[in-house]
Design a protein around this motif. Structure first.
Motif, PDB file in Angstrom:
ATOM      1  N   TYR A   1     -86.111 -23.122 -26.013  1.00 30.84           N
ATOM      2  CA  TYR A   1     -86.678 -22.860 -24.762  1.00 30.84           C
ATOM      3  C   TYR A   1     -87.173 -22.128 -24.842  1.00 30.84           C
ATOM      4  O   TYR A   1     -87.877 -21.021 -25.496  1.00 30.84           O
TER       5      TYR A   1
ATOM      6  N   ASN B   1     -92.757 -20.124 -18.882  1.00 31.13           N
ATOM      7  CA  ASN B   1     -93.582 -21.807 -18.777  1.00 31.13           C
ATOM      8  C   ASN B   1     -94.923 -20.892 -19.526  1.00 31.13           C
ATOM      9  O   ASN B   1     -96.041 -21.776 -18.339  1.00 31.13           O
TER      10      ASN B   1
ATOM     11  N   ILE C   1     -87.800 -25.527 -20.556  1.00 27.80           N
ATOM     12  CA  ILE C   1     -89.404 -24.385 -19.654  1.00 27.80           C
ATOM     13  C   ILE C   1     -88.389 -23.702 -18.585  1.00 27.80           C
ATOM     14  O   ILE C   1     -88.006 -24.326 -17.773  1.00 27.80           O
TER      15      ILE C   1
ATOM     16  N   GLY D   1     -94.295 -23.972 -15.437  1.00 30.19           N
ATOM     17  CA  GLY D   1     -94.146 -24.772 -16.083  1.00 30.19           C
ATOM     18  C   GLY D   1     -94.398 -26.324 -15.928  1.00 30.19           C
ATOM     19  O   GLY D   1     -94.111 -26.741 -16.784  1.00 30.19           O
TER      20      GLY D   1
ATOM     21  N   LEU E   1     -97.215 -27.259 -17.927  1.00 33.04           N
ATOM     22  CA  LEU E   1     -96.331 -27.161 -19.154  1.00 33.04           C
ATOM     23  C   LEU E   1     -96.231 -28.624 -19.682  1.00 33.04           C
ATOM     24  O   LEU E   1     -95.974 -29.326 -20.888  1.00 33.04           O
TER      25      LEU E   1
END
Length: 415
Positions: free
Chosen positions: A51, A54, A73, A83, A86
């Protein structure tokens, strides 16, 4: 927390660990970026995810992506869309694993999340209660034509992304480095934990296959152990079949040649027509072995074999796990890097029943008319189809139409 996938709430198989929590003994775990290297090195886990914020730099994930089954994310606020950016960057880098968005997201953002590459969205329980599963389903149904199922491309964006996230090349890449340091028992156990669906092991009752059978049965793994009865097996092989079933109190089911094609072959070429040409021999192998194998593997997602890389020149490139592109399934060769000496030692240590023919010079055993004992100095498989001159002799179970071992990238659309 509630997990949304394909417009519905689903069970979450993953466990998210805080940095202060110890790694569990098994299962799918999601860890922070700071712990991901150690988690990937821990072979107890079926799969590892990470995990990230973002604002994470994709370059910081690059070295881990081929081995990560999931990237989660964070979305700290409804209005923070970094996010999504990304996720797009990770997909452009070739990441084919599962992408999850976690945070206070709403159904109105669902289609955009899918378009950016996300497979699932994890939301707090209060949002799940407020919006409800029906609203997520409606959001999915409201997608434009380019997102709909059944369009010209054959799959929606969602379906393409979900397919990519479970593609077998990614599974092979994830498992390969984790299998390498393990012994046979742990390799089979890890494969069963990670690979979904039906796994089939085909045994011909050679010494390698007997060791794999022992590992599967003694660990109680849900892997089907099956065989092919060609109708021309050695009596010693039949006796070992019975002895193995008695030893482990498990039935080993078989597939047999189809009567009509076999009758036609014998009528045209004679009962031992395979001696007359390579083409005749391969046709016999196809009827007695290859076609029955296709029935044994029907519906399977993975196939376990007893292949070793040092058995012959043709098999020297065998990997621990690879793709059988011809059959469109994962092929696991858990003894690929074992030597014959190591296998003999293991069968003796665990009192595994083996074929009496091994003591008579038959190191590789197939059908009785097609196998002879080895002469001093001959290679391990020289006794198979000894009348043929080709050094890369195979029956067809492990090769494609071009005569090479079946491996390589999965064909477009395969699963």
């Amino acid at each position: 927390m509630a997990l949304v996938s394909d417009g519905a709430f689903i069970a979450d198989e993953w466990r998210r660990l805080a940095d202060e929590e110890s790694l569990p003994g098994a299962g799918k775990v999601i860890v922070s970026l700071g712990r991901v290297a150690s988690a990937l090195a821990d072979s107890r886990h079926a799969a590892v995810g990470v995990y990230v914020a973002n604002t994470a730099d994709p370059k910081a994930l690059a070295d881990f992506l081929p081995r990560l089954a999931l990237v989660d994310i964070a979305f700290p606020a409804f209005t923070d869309g970094r996010g999504f950016s990304l996720a797009r960057l990770l997909r452009r880098q070739g990441y084919a694993g599962e992408l999850r968005a976690s945070g206070r997201l709403a159904p109105d953002q669902y289609l955009h999340a899918i378009g950016c590459g996300f497979d699932a969205i994890e939301i707090p329980d209060d949002l799940a209660a407020h919006h409800g599963e029906a609203n997520w389903g409606k959001a999915l149904d409201a997608r434009s034509l380019s997102y709909q199922r059944g369009v010209a491309a054959g799959r929606s964006i969602l379906e393409r992304r979900r397919k990519a996230s479970h593609a077998k090349p990614s599974l092979v890449e994830i498992l390969a480095p984790r299998l390498a340091p393990l012994d046979l028992d742990h390799r089979l156990r890890l494969a069963r934990e990670v690979i979904p669906g039906r796994i089939v092991f085909t045994t011909s009752f050679g010494i390698e296959d007997q060791l794999v059978t022992h590992s599967i049965f003694t660990q109680g793994l849900e892997i089907d152990v099956v065989t092919i009865d060609t109708g021309r097996l050695f009596e010693e092989t039949i006796a070992l079949w019975e002895k193995t079933e008695a030893r482990y109190a498990r039935r080993i089911h078989a597939a047999y040649s189809q009567a009509l094609p076999l009758a036609d072959y014998v009528a045209e070429h004679g009962v031992n027509g395979f001696y007359r040409s390579v083409e005749n021999r391969k046709a016999c192998c196809h009827i007695r072995k290859v076609e029955p194998l296709s029935r044994l593997l029907a519906g399977a997602t993975a196939w376990v074999t007893g292949l070793r890389a040092d058995q012959s020149q043709a098999r020297e490139g065998v990997a621990l796990i690879e793709l059988d592109a011809e059959r469109r399934l994962v092929k696991l060769n858990p003894l690929a890097d074992y030597t014959r000496e190591a296998i003999v030692a293991a069968t003796e240590e665990f009192s595994v029943p083996v074929n009496e023919l091994h003591e008579k010079g038959f190191l590789s055993i197939g059908c009785a008319p097609c196998t002879r004992a080895l002469e001093p100095g001959e290679s391990e498989r020289a006794g198979r189809w000894w009348w043929e001159e080709d050094e890369k002799k195979e029956c067809g179970l492990h090769v494609g139409p071009d005569g090479r071992l079946t491996r390589g990238p999965a064909p477009e659309g395969s699963q």
